[in-house]
Write an enzyme that holds these catalytic residues in place. Structure first.
Site, PDB file in Angstrom:
ATOM      1  N   HIS A  59      -5.858 104.501   0.427  1.00  0.00           N
ATOM      2  CA  HIS A  59      -4.913 104.623   1.680  1.00  0.00           C
ATOM      3  C   HIS A  59      -5.589 104.431   2.903  1.00  0.00           C
ATOM      4  CE1 HIS A  59      -2.376 108.058   3.716  1.00  0.00           C
ATOM      5  NE2 HIS A  59      -2.523 107.073   4.466  1.00  0.00           N
ATOM      6  N   ARG A  63      -2.716  97.632  10.456  1.00  0.00           N
ATOM      7  CA  ARG A  63      -2.171  97.790  11.511  1.00  0.00           C
ATOM      8  C   ARG A  63      -1.503  96.146  11.601  1.00  0.00           C
ATOM      9  NH1 ARG A  63      -1.566 103.001  12.077  1.00  0.00           N
ATOM     10  NH2 ARG A  63      -3.155 103.991  13.249  1.00  0.00           N
ATOM     11  N   HIS A 178       3.596 111.201   1.922  1.00  0.00           N
ATOM     12  CA  HIS A 178       3.274 111.799   2.885  1.00  0.00           C
ATOM     13  C   HIS A 178       3.995 113.110   3.326  1.00  0.00           C
ATOM     14  CE1 HIS A 178       2.294 111.576   7.502  1.00  0.00           C
ATOM     15  NE2 HIS A 178       3.289 112.518   7.562  1.00  0.00           N
ATOM     16  N   HIS A 231      -3.355 112.758   1.484  1.00  0.00           N
ATOM     17  CA  HIS A 231      -4.099 113.243   2.308  1.00  0.00           C
ATOM     18  C   HIS A 231      -3.864 115.188   2.610  1.00  0.00           C
ATOM     19  CE1 HIS A 231      -0.445 112.677   4.627  1.00  0.00           C
ATOM     20  NE2 HIS A 231      -0.898 111.684   5.107  1.00  0.00           N
ATOM     21  N   ASP A 304      -7.563 107.109   4.682  1.00  0.00           N
ATOM     22  CA  ASP A 304      -6.566 107.313   5.528  1.00  0.00           C
ATOM     23  C   ASP A 304      -6.896 106.635   6.972  1.00  0.00           C
ATOM     24  OD1 ASP A 304      -4.097 107.501   6.916  1.00  0.00           O
ATOM     25  OD2 ASP A 304      -4.015 109.706   6.915  1.00  0.00           O
ATOM     26  N   HIS A 308      -7.164 103.186  16.125  1.00  0.00           N
ATOM     27  CA  HIS A 308      -6.462 103.000  17.586  1.00  0.00           C
ATOM     28  C   HIS A 308      -7.112 102.666  18.547  1.00  0.00           C
ATOM     29  CE1 HIS A 308      -2.792 105.417  15.861  1.00  0.00           C
ATOM     30  NE2 HIS A 308      -3.521 106.318  15.476  1.00  0.00           N
TER      31      HIS A 308
HETATM   32 ZN   LIG Z   1       0.234 110.016   5.886  1.00  0.00          ZN
HETATM   33 ZN   LIG Z   2      -1.808 107.221   6.328  1.00  0.00          ZN
END
Ligand SMILES: [Zn+2]
Ligand SMILES: [Zn+2]
Length: 428
Positions: A59, A63, A178, A231, A304, A308
């Site tokens: 996971h 981007r 999710h 997650h 995860d 950014h």
């Molecule tokens: Zn997520």
């Molecule tokens: Zn994610």
């Protein structure tokens, strides 16, 4: 030929670590034994270090396309290699969304051109991740998607989720959920509790996650279909999954390093680097996550990785983007908080970060075996260091772990027999 000499090997299959040399030729492991004398052109001395299967991340967010100012496949896979990951599965919430066969092929071809580790695309469950209409799952599978997920967004409509699980089961594909009920999240910004009150930030109830975990378990149970919960962050979610597994539901799940390494106290000072979705929880949740990892309720650890740009984070807390740049701290956080503290053995940790995720995604990785691709890392488990985000290969410097002292460092990363990282430096 490449020879990794004198290291302690955890091969992902044997019960106990052992000392051995590993000989690699034409991208594959060709021998594993003590004192290999063959004249390899290249030798990596792993004396005093540990030799592990390359880590597998089920996971992450690379981007590209659409958000290359945050990360792209070149920087993202270099960051992955720096963190010891040799295979990564990337989520579909790019722009455009990976919701058709052509997009799956696009990600694969960009990864071939620019990537330095193996990239496995995860495709969307619904078109444009809009939660309205299912994607053409067969086309996505044939193009090479390893799983399906609308990650970043929940599938709010339970009927649509039921259909998705049904179709995916027929195609032998895994849905990764999710879990977040948006009506319960409302305009919440952090975990609801003492810290949200102290900081005056609107809280998100744990129920927002747990209601969806419960819903998805029930749907998977009714359909006898597999589901993977992304997650996991709360004590309640761990308990729901534990009970479901006891009943024989085909549920697997992951947690991320920040859910056993940090709490909502880290939001103090309105640190936007601690803003992540689901939010950081409390000491009680951290303890439950560790217990879940120990007793097998939580199958794997996934990063995860959510890089950014600083412009997305250097804003008021309420406006900041969710996510942590996670590749380059994952192994050290896991080693420091799980192995050094006695929660997991090194073999168990390696399983949760390599063979475990490879098995869930059904990809051929996660072990060191003769005849298999040489995806291998060398780590120094004695090495203590301070996290410095300015040294990240990722474009995303957003990490609440900047300045933390951690133990266990990935030194060398080898993908298909090719040295990608040598002495902590990416060389390709
Ligand atoms: Zn997520
Ligand atoms: Zn994610």
């Amino acid at each position: 030929m490449l020879c990794i000499k004198n290291g302690m090997v955890v091969d992902g299959i044997s019960d106990v670590p052992y000392k051995a040399d590993i000989l690699i030729d034409k991208g594959k492991v060709i021998d594993i034994r003590e004192n290999i004398e063959d004249a390899a052109e290249e030798v990596i001395d792993a004396a005093g270090k540990w030799v592990l299967p390359g880590l597998v991340d089920a996971h992450c967010h690379l981007r590209e396309p659409g958000f290359e100012y945050k990360e792209d496949i070149s920087s993202g896979t270099r960051s992955a290699a720096a963190g010891g990951f040799t295979s990564v599965a990337c989520m579909a919430n790019t722009n455009p969304v990976v919701d058709n066969g052509a997009m799956v092929n696009y990600i694969k071809s960009m990864a071939m051109v620019k990537g330095v580790v193996k990239v496995y695309p995860i495709a969307a469950v619904t078109k444009g991740q809009q939660g309205q209409e299912l994607t053409e799952m067969r086309e996505l599978k044939e193009a090479g998607a390893v799983a399906l997920s609308d990650d970043g967004k929940p599938i709010m409509n339970p009927h649509l989720m039921k259909l998705a699980l049904q179709y995916a089961k027929g195609l032998d594909m895994l849905i990764i959920s999710h879990c977040e009920d948006l009506s319960l999240v409302g305009d919440g910004l952090m975990n609801e509790g003492y810290m949200s009150t102290v900081l005056g930030l609107k809280g998100i109830t744990r129920a927002a996650e747990e209601v969806m975990v419960a819903r998805d378990i029930i749907l998977a149970e009714v359909l006898d279909a597999p589901i993977h919960i992304a997650h996991v962050s709360t004590k309640g979610s761990v308990e729901l999954i534990r009970q479901a597994k006891r009943r024989g539901v085909k549920v697997t799940c992951e947690t991320a390093p920040h859910y056993f390494s940090a709490t909502d106290a880290w939001v103090d000072g309105y640190d936007t680097n601690a803003k992540v979705n689901p939010p950081l929880r409390t000491d009680e949740d951290v303890a439950a996550i560790k217990q879940g990892l120990k007793d097998g309720t939580i199958d794997i650890i996934a990063t995860d990785h959510a890089p950014h740009h600083r412009d997305d984070k250097e804003v008021e807390y309420s406006l900041a983007a969710n996510g942590i740049s996670g590749f380059e701290t994952a192994f050290s956080l896991a080693y420091t908080h799980l192995v050094e503290t006695g929660v997991l053995s090194i073999q168990e940790l390696v399983h949760k970060m390599s063979k475990g995720p490879a098995d869930i995604l059904k990809i051929d990785a996660g072990t060191i075996e003769i005849g298999k691709p040489a995806d291998i890392i060398v780590v120094d488990l004695h090495r203590t260091y301070t996290v410095d985000v300015s040294k990240f290969y990722s474009k995303g410097k957003n990490s609440p772990f900047h300045g933390c002292t951690l133990k266990g460092k990935v030194m060398h990363t080898i993908v298909d027999g090719k040295v990608i990282m040598k002495n902590e430096k990416i060389i390709v």
